[in-house]
Motif scaffolding. Structure first.
Motif, PDB file in Angstrom:
ATOM      1  N   MET A  43      -1.636 103.221 -49.868  1.00 15.64           N
ATOM      2  CA  MET A  43      -1.200 103.683 -48.728  1.00 15.64           C
ATOM      3  C   MET A  43       0.403 103.398 -48.247  1.00 15.64           C
ATOM      4  SD  MET A  43      -3.105 103.060 -44.973  1.00 15.64           S
ATOM      5  CE  MET A  43      -4.673 102.983 -45.770  1.00 15.64           C
ATOM      6  N   LEU A  44       0.527 102.022 -48.478  1.00 14.06           N
ATOM      7  CA  LEU A  44       2.327 101.348 -48.427  1.00 14.06           C
ATOM      8  C   LEU A  44       3.130 102.531 -49.394  1.00 14.06           C
ATOM      9  CD1 LEU A  44       2.193  97.693 -48.971  1.00 14.06           C
ATOM     10  CD2 LEU A  44       2.342  98.908 -46.853  1.00 14.06           C
ATOM     11  N   ILE A  45       2.688 102.781 -50.520  1.00 17.58           N
ATOM     12  CA  ILE A  45       3.566 103.758 -51.290  1.00 17.58           C
ATOM     13  C   ILE A  45       3.540 105.353 -50.622  1.00 17.58           C
ATOM     14  CG2 ILE A  45       3.685 104.729 -53.602  1.00 17.58           C
ATOM     15  CD1 ILE A  45       2.345 102.455 -54.917  1.00 17.58           C
ATOM     16  N   ILE A  46       2.585 105.609 -50.212  1.00 10.30           N
ATOM     17  CA  ILE A  46       2.571 106.971 -49.717  1.00 10.30           C
ATOM     18  C   ILE A  46       3.346 107.025 -48.488  1.00 10.30           C
ATOM     19  CG2 ILE A  46       1.077 108.780 -48.948  1.00 10.30           C
ATOM     20  CD1 ILE A  46      -1.140 107.591 -50.766  1.00 10.30           C
ATOM     21  N   LEU A  47       3.135 106.086 -47.536  1.00 16.10           N
ATOM     22  CA  LEU A  47       3.739 106.010 -46.507  1.00 16.10           C
ATOM     23  C   LEU A  47       5.128 105.854 -46.659  1.00 16.10           C
ATOM     24  CD1 LEU A  47       1.299 104.701 -43.739  1.00 16.10           C
ATOM     25  CD2 LEU A  47       1.879 106.872 -44.366  1.00 16.10           C
ATOM     26  N   GLY A  48       5.707 104.712 -47.478  1.00 16.70           N
ATOM     27  CA  GLY A  48       6.878 104.407 -47.870  1.00 16.70           C
ATOM     28  C   GLY A  48       7.815 105.641 -48.102  1.00 16.70           C
ATOM     29  N   LEU A  49       6.994 106.357 -49.193  1.00 13.34           N
ATOM     30  CA  LEU A  49       7.714 107.615 -49.726  1.00 13.34           C
ATOM     31  C   LEU A  49       8.158 108.614 -48.338  1.00 13.34           C
ATOM     32  CD1 LEU A  49       6.415 108.545 -53.128  1.00 13.34           C
ATOM     33  CD2 LEU A  49       8.681 108.469 -52.429  1.00 13.34           C
ATOM     34  N   ARG A  72       3.063  95.663 -36.247  1.00 14.18           N
ATOM     35  CA  ARG A  72       1.913  94.830 -36.167  1.00 14.18           C
ATOM     36  C   ARG A  72       0.862  95.798 -36.324  1.00 14.18           C
ATOM     37  NH1 ARG A  72       0.897  90.251 -31.940  1.00 14.18           N
ATOM     38  NH2 ARG A  72       0.028  92.153 -30.945  1.00 14.18           N
ATOM     39  N   VAL A  73       0.900  96.520 -35.386  1.00  9.67           N
ATOM     40  CA  VAL A  73      -0.368  97.523 -35.192  1.00  9.67           C
ATOM     41  C   VAL A  73      -0.501  98.384 -36.403  1.00  9.67           C
ATOM     42  CG1 VAL A  73      -1.328  99.482 -33.854  1.00  9.67           C
ATOM     43  CG2 VAL A  73      -0.274  97.639 -32.690  1.00  9.67           C
ATOM     44  N   LYS A  74       0.445  98.723 -36.998  1.00  9.63           N
ATOM     45  CA  LYS A  74       0.569  99.900 -38.108  1.00  9.63           C
ATOM     46  C   LYS A  74      -0.207  98.906 -39.227  1.00  9.63           C
ATOM     47  CE  LYS A  74       4.394 102.612 -38.537  1.00  9.63           C
ATOM     48  NZ  LYS A  74       5.570 102.901 -39.198  1.00  9.63           N
ATOM     49  N   LEU A  75       0.516  97.809 -39.440  1.00 12.07           N
ATOM     50  CA  LEU A  75      -0.019  96.902 -40.520  1.00 12.07           C
ATOM     51  C   LEU A  75      -1.361  96.611 -40.353  1.00 12.07           C
ATOM     52  CD1 LEU A  75       1.102  95.526 -43.276  1.00 12.07           C
ATOM     53  CD2 LEU A  75       1.480  93.387 -41.904  1.00 12.07           C
ATOM     54  N   VAL A  76      -1.915  96.199 -39.318  1.00 12.87           N
ATOM     55  CA  VAL A  76      -3.163  95.812 -39.053  1.00 12.87           C
ATOM     56  C   VAL A  76      -4.072  96.907 -39.367  1.00 12.87           C
ATOM     57  CG1 VAL A  76      -4.987  94.551 -37.463  1.00 12.87           C
ATOM     58  CG2 VAL A  76      -2.562  93.747 -37.482  1.00 12.87           C
ATOM     59  N   VAL A  77      -3.868  98.002 -38.620  1.00 14.09           N
ATOM     60  CA  VAL A  77      -4.766  99.234 -38.903  1.00 14.09           C
ATOM     61  C   VAL A  77      -4.667  99.954 -40.151  1.00 14.09           C
ATOM     62  CG1 VAL A  77      -4.862 101.758 -38.484  1.00 14.09           C
ATOM     63  CG2 VAL A  77      -4.451 100.093 -36.306  1.00 14.09           C
ATOM     64  N   MET A  78      -3.562  99.594 -41.118  1.00 16.42           N
ATOM     65  CA  MET A  78      -3.813  99.846 -42.531  1.00 16.42           C
ATOM     66  C   MET A  78      -4.520  99.024 -43.132  1.00 16.42           C
ATOM     67  SD  MET A  78       0.337 101.428 -43.051  1.00 16.42           S
ATOM     68  CE  MET A  78       0.335 100.783 -44.399  1.00 16.42           C
ATOM     69  N   ILE A  79      -4.395  97.813 -42.750  1.00 17.13           N
ATOM     70  CA  ILE A  79      -5.359  96.915 -43.583  1.00 17.13           C
ATOM     71  C   ILE A  79      -6.688  96.905 -43.270  1.00 17.13           C
ATOM     72  CG2 ILE A  79      -6.029  94.397 -43.747  1.00 17.13           C
ATOM     73  CD1 ILE A  79      -3.070  93.662 -43.274  1.00 17.13           C
ATOM     74  N   ALA A  80      -7.080  97.491 -42.002  1.00 17.07           N
ATOM     75  CA  ALA A  80      -8.248  97.568 -41.714  1.00 17.07           C
ATOM     76  C   ALA A  80      -8.965  99.000 -42.475  1.00 17.07           C
ATOM     77  CB  ALA A  80      -8.710  97.845 -40.083  1.00 17.07           C
ATOM     78  N   VAL A  81      -8.342  99.948 -42.609  1.00 17.70           N
ATOM     79  CA  VAL A  81      -8.712 101.105 -43.012  1.00 17.70           C
ATOM     80  C   VAL A  81      -8.726 100.967 -44.564  1.00 17.70           C
ATOM     81  CG1 VAL A  81      -7.519 103.376 -43.904  1.00 17.70           C
ATOM     82  CG2 VAL A  81      -7.528 102.821 -41.279  1.00 17.70           C
ATOM     83  N   LEU A 106      -4.689 111.783 -47.888  1.00 16.30           N
ATOM     84  CA  LEU A 106      -3.556 110.888 -48.241  1.00 16.30           C
ATOM     85  C   LEU A 106      -3.482 110.292 -49.547  1.00 16.30           C
ATOM     86  CD1 LEU A 106      -3.301 108.702 -45.104  1.00 16.30           C
ATOM     87  CD2 LEU A 106      -1.701 110.335 -45.698  1.00 16.30           C
ATOM     88  N   GLY A 107      -4.496 110.338 -50.397  1.00 19.86           N
ATOM     89  CA  GLY A 107      -4.467 109.841 -51.605  1.00 19.86           C
ATOM     90  C   GLY A 107      -5.003 108.338 -51.642  1.00 19.86           C
ATOM     91  N   VAL A 108      -5.295 107.801 -50.645  1.00 21.18           N
ATOM     92  CA  VAL A 108      -5.807 106.260 -50.459  1.00 21.18           C
ATOM     93  C   VAL A 108      -6.947 106.215 -51.186  1.00 21.18           C
ATOM     94  CG1 VAL A 108      -6.271 104.419 -48.984  1.00 21.18           C
ATOM     95  CG2 VAL A 108      -4.859 106.169 -48.359  1.00 21.18           C
ATOM     96  N   SER A 109      -7.936 107.298 -50.930  1.00 22.57           N
ATOM     97  CA  SER A 109      -9.344 107.019 -51.726  1.00 22.57           C
ATOM     98  C   SER A 109      -9.010 107.184 -53.544  1.00 22.57           C
ATOM     99  CB  SER A 109      -9.871 108.350 -51.594  1.00 22.57           C
ATOM    100  OG  SER A 109     -10.425 108.345 -50.075  1.00 22.57           O
TER     101      SER A 109
END
Lengths: 254, 346
Positions: free
Chosen positions: B143-149, B247-256, B103-106
């Motif tokens: 993650m926000l940028i990639i998923l937003g795009l 909420r779930v998406k946001l919290v999971v993304m923060i945890a990740v 995903l490019g997050v790393s």
């Protein structure tokens, strides 16, 4: 009091108006059919009611505006069967059906595990999926998959069912069976159904009421027989639907 | 709810089995290396160090207690964290190829870390704190940028779109990293050493931080296993059954982001662990996240421990970077998964 009340619904994508000032209601034990040609805006209306897209106007459930409802509360009252299902992972049939109990078994107002299990078993039984409960959904046909999601929504046991083309992918035998099931379900106290249906014969046979949509607007609504008149259908479909239906029927009779 | 978790999850004996396998692999990894240590020496060294007793001669206490054990623990915790992140992202996005590296997050996290090193950002009293915080923040922003795009281009978030955007994003971010390196002056060495990705110099502070991050992030992800099941069947379906998708998406993304950020800041980018392990786990235990997440957690720890062991012994006395081993295995697995999923669709 009406169960569902849609008031002046307006949905826009950019400059394009998809649904334009549509109002209708669904009362207890009614089965209201949303009909109209492809691209008329029927599925968009369903998406708006399910709070999946932004809209203007009001969607009320027993007088309460549902826009502020929590998802769990919404799911306990309104169940939605979409047109499309995605199958990416090999979940078992019963796992998918059990997800229907999510709204009832999470949080403070959990209805208890036994009740959940009973509802799942009942839903599997109703849809004839018991023999394939351990099968994975990746191995199912389109029709079988549709039944799995129908079972999920029966397990969810909402007050109002909203079905976007519930007999999509289903052969005639299952169409008849599924419509029979939904009809029985709608007759229970405190229940009602709103569905998008393409087959006008099914609308006439099963729908108590109908809303005819054309280019995002409601052309006619009320008792199904009164809505599906030759003139209304001509206006919505831009063809003589009556003549065509009769021609088809004649071919069967010859 | 409890009964349901019991019915869908693993039994206690399976967890015992997982723990036994993990402990056995941990033990082997501590024992094997440039200097071989017998299993009994490990027990003696650890026990005597904990109790503060003198160590008998002939036992390489410093190698066992201060080099091997922290390294091995850091490897196990990183493997577990990266794998559970991969499993969660694959469920959330309904995409079997999603993972921090694809995903490019790393890469995003790396950029954060490199910026922190280059500009000497630090949190007083917390060594490496600036690097860690920046890595986490950048992981989340990426993650926000990639998923937003991806959502804007293709609402269904199809595999191709996500992978393409991930690759483009990684390339873009890597070019920025290179620019930063060019201007980094005398910090170039530190950055280069760090970007090579290695857990060999890990100490107990790293282990502690990884442990805390995994406890928090892992607990959040495990808590949401039912919601992830719903997402894995489709975001619309999740919403329809009553999941609070936002909420779930946001919290999971923060945890990740926390987990990937911490892992990247400590060990650099270790690619493909989060892709390969959940995939293997899914083949073994099925897609239900109540089983998949714990299986990925243990599997990830074991996988990365074995990869690290290979990295140490393959070219002994030379040591390969752990990322080289995981990329080698991962790239083959990636092609295999892509091939199978494409073949399944056609």
């Amino acid at each position: 009091m009406n169960m569902l009340e849609v008031k002046n619904l307006l949905v826009r994508y950019g400059d394009l108006t998809i649904v334009n000032d549509v109002s209708f209601s669904v009362a207890e034990n009614q089965w209201v059919m949303l009909v109209g040609p492809n691209g008329a805006g029927k599925s968009t209306i369903v998406a708006a009611i399910s709070q999946g897209i932004p809209y203007q106007g009001q969607v009320c459930f027993e007088g309460e505006n549902i826009a502020s409802w929590k998802p769990v509360h919404l799911a306990r009252n309104i169940g939605i069967l979409s047109q499309q299902h995605y199958v990416s992972y090999a979940f078992r049939v019963e796992d998918v059906v059990r997800l229907g109990r999510y709204a009832h078994s999470s949080g403070l107002f959990s209805s208890g595990d036994d009740e959940d299990q009973r509802m799942v078993e009942e839903a599997l039984e109703m849809t004839g999926l018991k023999p394939m409960r351990r099968q994975t959904i990746t191995t199912l046909s389109g029709g079988e998959l549709q039944r799995v999601f129908l079972a999920q929504i029966f397990a969810q046991n909402p007050r109002l069912l909203i079905l976007d083309e519930p007999t999509n992918h289903l052969d005639l035998v299952y169409q008849k069976q599924v419509f029979g099931l939904i009809q029985d379900w709608a007759r229970q106290p405190g229940k009602a159904v709103l569905s998008v249906v393409h087959d006008l014969n099914l609308v006439k046979s099963y729908g108590s009421d109908a809303v005819l949509i054309h280019r995002g607007k409601s052309v006619a609504q009320g008792n199904a027989a009164q809505v599906l008149t030759r003139e209304h259908l001509q206006e919505a479909y831009d063809m003589d639907v009556y003549q065509w239906m009769n021609d088809l029927l004649q071919q069967w009779q010859e | 709810m409890l009964k349901e978790a019991k019915r869908e999850g693993f039994s206690f004996s399976i967890y015992l089995l997982f723990t036994a396998i993990l402990l056995a692999v941990l033990w082997i990894c501590v024992a094997v290396g440039s200097v071989f240590v017998t299993p009994s020496d490990i027990v003696v060294a650890v026990w005597r160090t904990i109790c503060g007793l003198p160590i008998p001669e002939g036992i390489a206490q410093s190698i066992i207690v201060f080099i091997r054990i922290p390294r091995v623990l850091a490897v196990a915790l990183s493997g577990a964290a990266l794998s559970i992140c991969g499993a969660a992202m694959q469920g959330l996005l309904r995409n079997p190829l999603a993972d921090g590296s694809t995903l490019g997050v790393s890469s995003g996290a790396s950029l954060g870390a490199v910026l922190a090193i280059a500009f000497g950002l630090n949190i007083p009293g917390f060594a490496n704190g600036g690097v860690m915080l920046m890595a986490m923040t950048f992981a989340f922003l990426s993650m926000l940028i990639i998923l937003g795009l991806a959502y804007r281009l293709d609402f269904s978030l199809s595999t191709n779109t996500i992978i393409l955007i991930g690759i483009i994003f990684s390339m873009f971010v890597n070019s920025i990293v290179n620019v930063v390196v060019t201007f980094a002056g005398e910090k170039v060495k530190t950055i280069m050493f760090w970007t090579m990705g290695s857990l060999s110099g890990s100490d107990y502070q790293d282990v502690f931080i990884l442990c805390v991050a995994l406890l928090i992030g892992g607990a959040i992800l495990l808590h949401y296993s039912r919601e992830l099941n719903a997402f894995a069947i489709g975001e619309d379906n999740a919403r329809h059954v009553g999941v609070n998708v936002r909420r779930v998406k946001l919290v999971v993304m923060i945890a990740v982001s926390i987990l990937i950020g911490v892992c990247v800041s400590i060990g650099g980018t270790i690619a493909f662990v989060g892709l390969v392990v959940p995939h293997m786990a899914r083949m073994l235990v099925g897609p239900n996240h109540r089983r998949l997440l714990p299986a990925s957690l243990f599997g990830g720890a074991v996988f990365l421990l074995l990869a690290d062991l290979l990295a140490r012994i393959l070219l002994n006395p030379l040591e390969l970077s752990i990322g080289v081993v995981t990329s080698f295995v991962g790239a083959i697995a990636f092609v295999y998964i892509f091939y199978i999923s494409r073949k399944g669709k056609s």
